[in-house]
Design an enzyme around this catalytic site. Structure first.
Site, PDB file in Angstrom:
ATOM      1  N   HIS A  31       0.806  -1.227   0.000  1.00 57.02           N
ATOM      2  CA  HIS A  31       0.000   0.000   0.000  1.00 57.02           C
ATOM      3  C   HIS A  31       0.836   1.272   0.000  1.00 57.02           C
ATOM      4  O   HIS A  31       0.293   2.367  -0.113  1.00 57.02           O
ATOM      5  CB  HIS A  31      -0.946  -0.013   1.208  1.00 57.02           C
ATOM      6  CG  HIS A  31      -2.030  -1.034   1.074  1.00 57.02           C
ATOM      7  ND1 HIS A  31      -3.296  -0.733   0.621  1.00 57.02           N
ATOM      8  CD2 HIS A  31      -2.027  -2.375   1.268  1.00 57.02           C
ATOM      9  CE1 HIS A  31      -4.023  -1.829   0.570  1.00 57.02           C
ATOM     10  NE2 HIS A  31      -3.275  -2.838   0.960  1.00 57.02           N
ATOM     11  N   ASP A  75       3.296   9.311  -1.181  1.00 61.54           N
ATOM     12  CA  ASP A  75       2.098   8.584  -0.758  1.00 61.54           C
ATOM     13  C   ASP A  75       1.857   7.459  -1.750  1.00 61.54           C
ATOM     14  O   ASP A  75       1.891   7.700  -2.961  1.00 61.54           O
ATOM     15  CB  ASP A  75       0.887   9.549  -0.777  1.00 61.54           C
ATOM     16  CG  ASP A  75      -0.114   9.267   0.336  1.00 61.54           C
ATOM     17  OD1 ASP A  75      -0.165   8.115   0.805  1.00 61.54           O
ATOM     18  OD2 ASP A  75      -0.848  10.199   0.728  1.00 61.54           O
TER      19      ASP A  75
HETATM   20  C1  GDG Z   1      -2.220   3.841   3.198  1.00 65.84           C
HETATM   21  C2  GDG Z   1      -1.243   4.526   2.243  1.00 65.84           C
HETATM   22  C3  GDG Z   1      -2.970   4.388   0.441  1.00 65.84           C
HETATM   23  C4  GDG Z   1      -8.805  10.380   7.617  1.00 65.84           C
HETATM   24  N1  GDG Z   1      -9.289  11.190   8.584  1.00 65.84           N
HETATM   25  C5  GDG Z   1     -10.462  10.678   8.950  1.00 65.84           C
HETATM   26  C6  GDG Z   1     -10.701   9.532   8.199  1.00 65.84           C
HETATM   27  N2  GDG Z   1      -9.668   9.379   7.395  1.00 65.84           N
HETATM   28  C7  GDG Z   1      -9.609   8.341   6.361  1.00 65.84           C
HETATM   29  C8  GDG Z   1      -9.754   8.957   5.000  1.00 65.84           C
HETATM   30  C9  GDG Z   1      -9.177   7.870   4.106  1.00 65.84           C
HETATM   31  C10 GDG Z   1      -8.139   7.247   5.030  1.00 65.84           C
HETATM   32  O1  GDG Z   1      -8.398   7.661   6.356  1.00 65.84           O
HETATM   33  C11 GDG Z   1      -6.743   7.693   4.693  1.00 65.84           C
HETATM   34  O2  GDG Z   1      -6.346   7.033   3.536  1.00 65.84           O
HETATM   35  P1  GDG Z   1      -5.068   7.478   2.740  1.00 65.84           P
HETATM   36  O3  GDG Z   1      -5.052   6.731   1.468  1.00 65.84           O
HETATM   37  O4  GDG Z   1      -5.086   8.941   2.549  1.00 65.84           O
HETATM   38  O5  GDG Z   1      -3.804   7.178   3.653  1.00 65.84           O
HETATM   39  P2  GDG Z   1      -3.171   6.064   4.651  1.00 65.84           P
HETATM   40  O6  GDG Z   1      -3.951   5.889   5.871  1.00 65.84           O
HETATM   41  O7  GDG Z   1      -1.768   6.529   4.846  1.00 65.84           O
HETATM   42  O8  GDG Z   1      -3.183   4.696   3.822  1.00 65.84           O
HETATM   43  C12 GDG Z   1      -1.997   5.305   1.171  1.00 65.84           C
HETATM   44  C13 GDG Z   1      -3.815   3.599   1.432  1.00 65.84           C
HETATM   45  O9  GDG Z   1      -3.015   2.925   2.401  1.00 65.84           O
HETATM   46  C14 GDG Z   1      -4.641   2.542   0.697  1.00 65.84           C
HETATM   47  O10 GDG Z   1      -3.824   1.719  -0.068  1.00 65.84           O
HETATM   48  O11 GDG Z   1      -3.825   5.174  -0.353  1.00 65.84           O
HETATM   49  O12 GDG Z   1      -1.092   5.861   0.239  1.00 65.84           O
HETATM   50  O13 GDG Z   1      -0.350   5.393   2.949  1.00 65.84           O
HETATM   51  O14 GDG Z   1     -10.134   6.907   3.783  1.00 65.84           O
HETATM   52  O15 GDG Z   1     -11.093   9.249   4.750  1.00 65.84           O
HETATM   53  N3  GDG Z   1     -11.789   8.761   8.314  1.00 65.84           N
HETATM   54  C15 GDG Z   1     -12.724   9.156   9.221  1.00 65.84           C
HETATM   55  N4  GDG Z   1     -12.564  10.279   9.993  1.00 65.84           N
HETATM   56  C16 GDG Z   1     -11.454  11.062   9.883  1.00 65.84           C
HETATM   57  O16 GDG Z   1     -11.335  12.081  10.571  1.00 65.84           O
HETATM   58  N5  GDG Z   1     -13.819   8.423   9.391  1.00 65.84           N
END
Ligand code: GDG
Length: 457
Positions: A157, A365
């Site tokens: 990821h 990312d």
């Molecule tokens: C890893 C990789 C890759 C955030 N704040 C709140 C909240 N979130 C949720 C977002 C989104 C998720 O968390 C974050 O996803 P990301 O993709 O931005 O980042 P990582 O957690 O670092 O994930 C990344 C991912 O894996 C999937 O392969 O895209 O590159 O680093 O869904 O919405 N959710 C809620 N409240 C919040 O305040 N409910």
């Protein structure tokens, strides 16, 4: 295939997670598991005095989970240590933050062996096993050592780093060699996949075959590009729910006629929050006439709080947002609303929709799901503008975004101005391109693509 078994570090049954604690991975996997029989195996997030291998089975919202508890030493060395203090920074090009300690590596190996030992008896001959992420690189090879002949795939990821950076990791070659136990390895982008190929070919002497497969010491793996998506129909429906509408209305009211710029990120140095604040500050300096016309809402729920670097970034950001607010705020306006807590997803969807700009500026990312969620939540008749870092995996697919270099405060400032001045026709046409991609390459497409590749081996 009789069943699909997903193995990941943390297992969080859908519905059981407090707001904000569910990362992109958890959300995507829950959606995938509802489609298949089988189960999701991993760490419960709980501690135990003595590891026993006891498995706790649960069924929740259509997903069966099988979890184990880990000892304090496991959590410290494997999770807080090797995963979060060694591999995470290294794989996000932060070699300056990567900590190399033998104890971490030993704990990482031990926990991977414990995972293999515990899950092995649950595996039936026809099952396909899908391992998630950098916490579990050696799991495939530990399963093979225990006689597992099943198809096993790994999805990464996060990015795969450049060869010269990875070479700084002690015993990197041994670790990467274990990956040849898998049949398929998936990456979000060609760049991460090619970086992996380069490492194994140059460093380990693996052979890149004409069909793209890679062979080493009698094992052949297929490396594929398979960008993760969101559950788009679900997210669109959620952004129209009553809660989302209410949150949208509340946000609009609180905007008071101003344009809102929104950022939503786990509090992590890879997300480029400091650079984002500085880029926004540059915008305030360069365009004083715009000052009271906009504000930045940054939602940043804390993560990995037991790791010192994460405590430090929290302190730094509090200082920086305080300084910027102190310098530019007026009695009736504050430039940055910086919020250190998570919100339920439907509330977030309403907030995304109320924002004129989605500012997603990670320094590195793997993908970035927030960018896709922002797109899915927009009003098709009057969408906002996505400003996206070139260094997010998502930039490959989301060509309709305003793409920027997050290290350049000037580029960020220019992009904010461009987005604020963009006319509706261009906003709609850019959004349409973005939404086409978010709809076509969603989470269902992603898992189908991966599972198809796994089944074809
Ligand atoms: C890893 C990789 C890759 C955030 N704040 C709140 C909240 N979130 C949720 C977002 C989104 C998720 O968390 C974050 O996803 P990301 O993709 O931005 O980042 P990582 O957690 O670092 O994930 C990344 C991912 O894996 C999937 O392969 O895209 O590159 O680093 O869904 O919405 N959710 C809620 N409240 C919040 O305040 N409910």
């Amino acid at each position: 295939m009789s069943r699909l078994i997903i193995v990941s570090n943390r297992v969080q049954a859908p519905g059981s997670a407090p707001a904000g604690s569910q990362g992109g991975l958890a959300v995507a996997l829950a959606a995938a598991l509802r489609e298949y029989s089988g189960f999701w195996f991993g760490w419960s997030g709980e501690r135990t005095d003595q590891f026993t291998g006891h498995i706790n089975f649960q069924r929740d919202s259509g997903v069966t989970t099988a979890t184990i508890d880990l000892e304090d030493q496991d959590i410290e060395e494997y999770y807080n240590g090797y995963a979060n203090r060694t591999l995470w920074p290294l794989f996000h090009d932060r070699i300056d933050l990567a900590e190399y300690e033998r104890g971490f590596a030993g704990g990482y190996q031990r926990v991977n062996e414990r995972f293999a030992e515990t899950v092995r008896p649950l595996i039936e001959p026809d099952d396909a096993i899908w391992v998630q992420d950098y916490h579990l690189f050696p799991l495939g090879s530990e399963l093979r050592k225990r006689g597992c002949k099943n198809r096993i795939g790994l999805f990464l990821h996060i990015p795969w780093p450049a060869r010269r950076l990875l070479s700084s990791l002690p015993k990197a070659e041994d670790l990467v060699r274990t990956l040849f136990a898998y049949d398929v390895i998936g990456f979000h982008t060609d760049e991460w996949r090619e970086s992996f190929s380069e490492y194994v070919v140059q460093q380990l002497g693996a052979v890149l075959e004409a069909d793209g497969n890679i062979s080493l010491a009698g094992r052949t793996i297929k490396a594929i590009t398979c960008p993760i998506g969101i559950d788009t129909p679900e997210f669109v429906a959620m952004s129209r729910s009553i809660t989302a509408r209410l949150s949208h209305r509340q946000m609009r009211d609180s905007c008071n006629g101003r344009d809102m710029i929104v950022g939503v990120d786990r509090l992590d140095y890879s997300k480029g929050l400091e650079e984002r604040f500085l880029g926004y500050e540059r915008f305030l300096v360069e365009h004083p006439e715009e000052r009271k016309e906009v504000f930045l809402l940054q939602i940043a729920p804390p993560s990995r709080e037991s790791v010192e670097t994460y405590q430090q970034i929290r302190t730094d950001l509090e200082g920086l947002s305080g300084r910027i607010n102190g310098a530019y705020a007026d009695v009736d306006w504050v430039p940055i609303r910086y919020v250190n807590q998570g919100y339920p997803r439907d509330v977030l969807a309403g907030i995304y929709r109320a924002a004129r700009i989605g500012l997603v500026t990670p320094l590195r990312d793997g993908m970035n799901l927030v960018a896709k969620e922002y797109v899915a939540a927009q009003d098709p008749e009057d969408p906002g503008v996505l400003i996206l870092s070139r260094f997010a995996g998502a930039a490959v697919q989301l060509k309709g975004a305003v793409l920027i270099n997050p290290y350049s405060a000037e580029e960020m400032s220019d992009a904010i101005l461009l987005a604020l001045r963009m006319d509706k026709a261009e906003r709609i046409s850019r959004w349409r391109r973005l939404m086409d991609s978010v709809e076509a390459e969603d989470v269902v497409w992603w898992r189908q693509r991966f599972v198809d590749a796994l089944m074809a081996t």
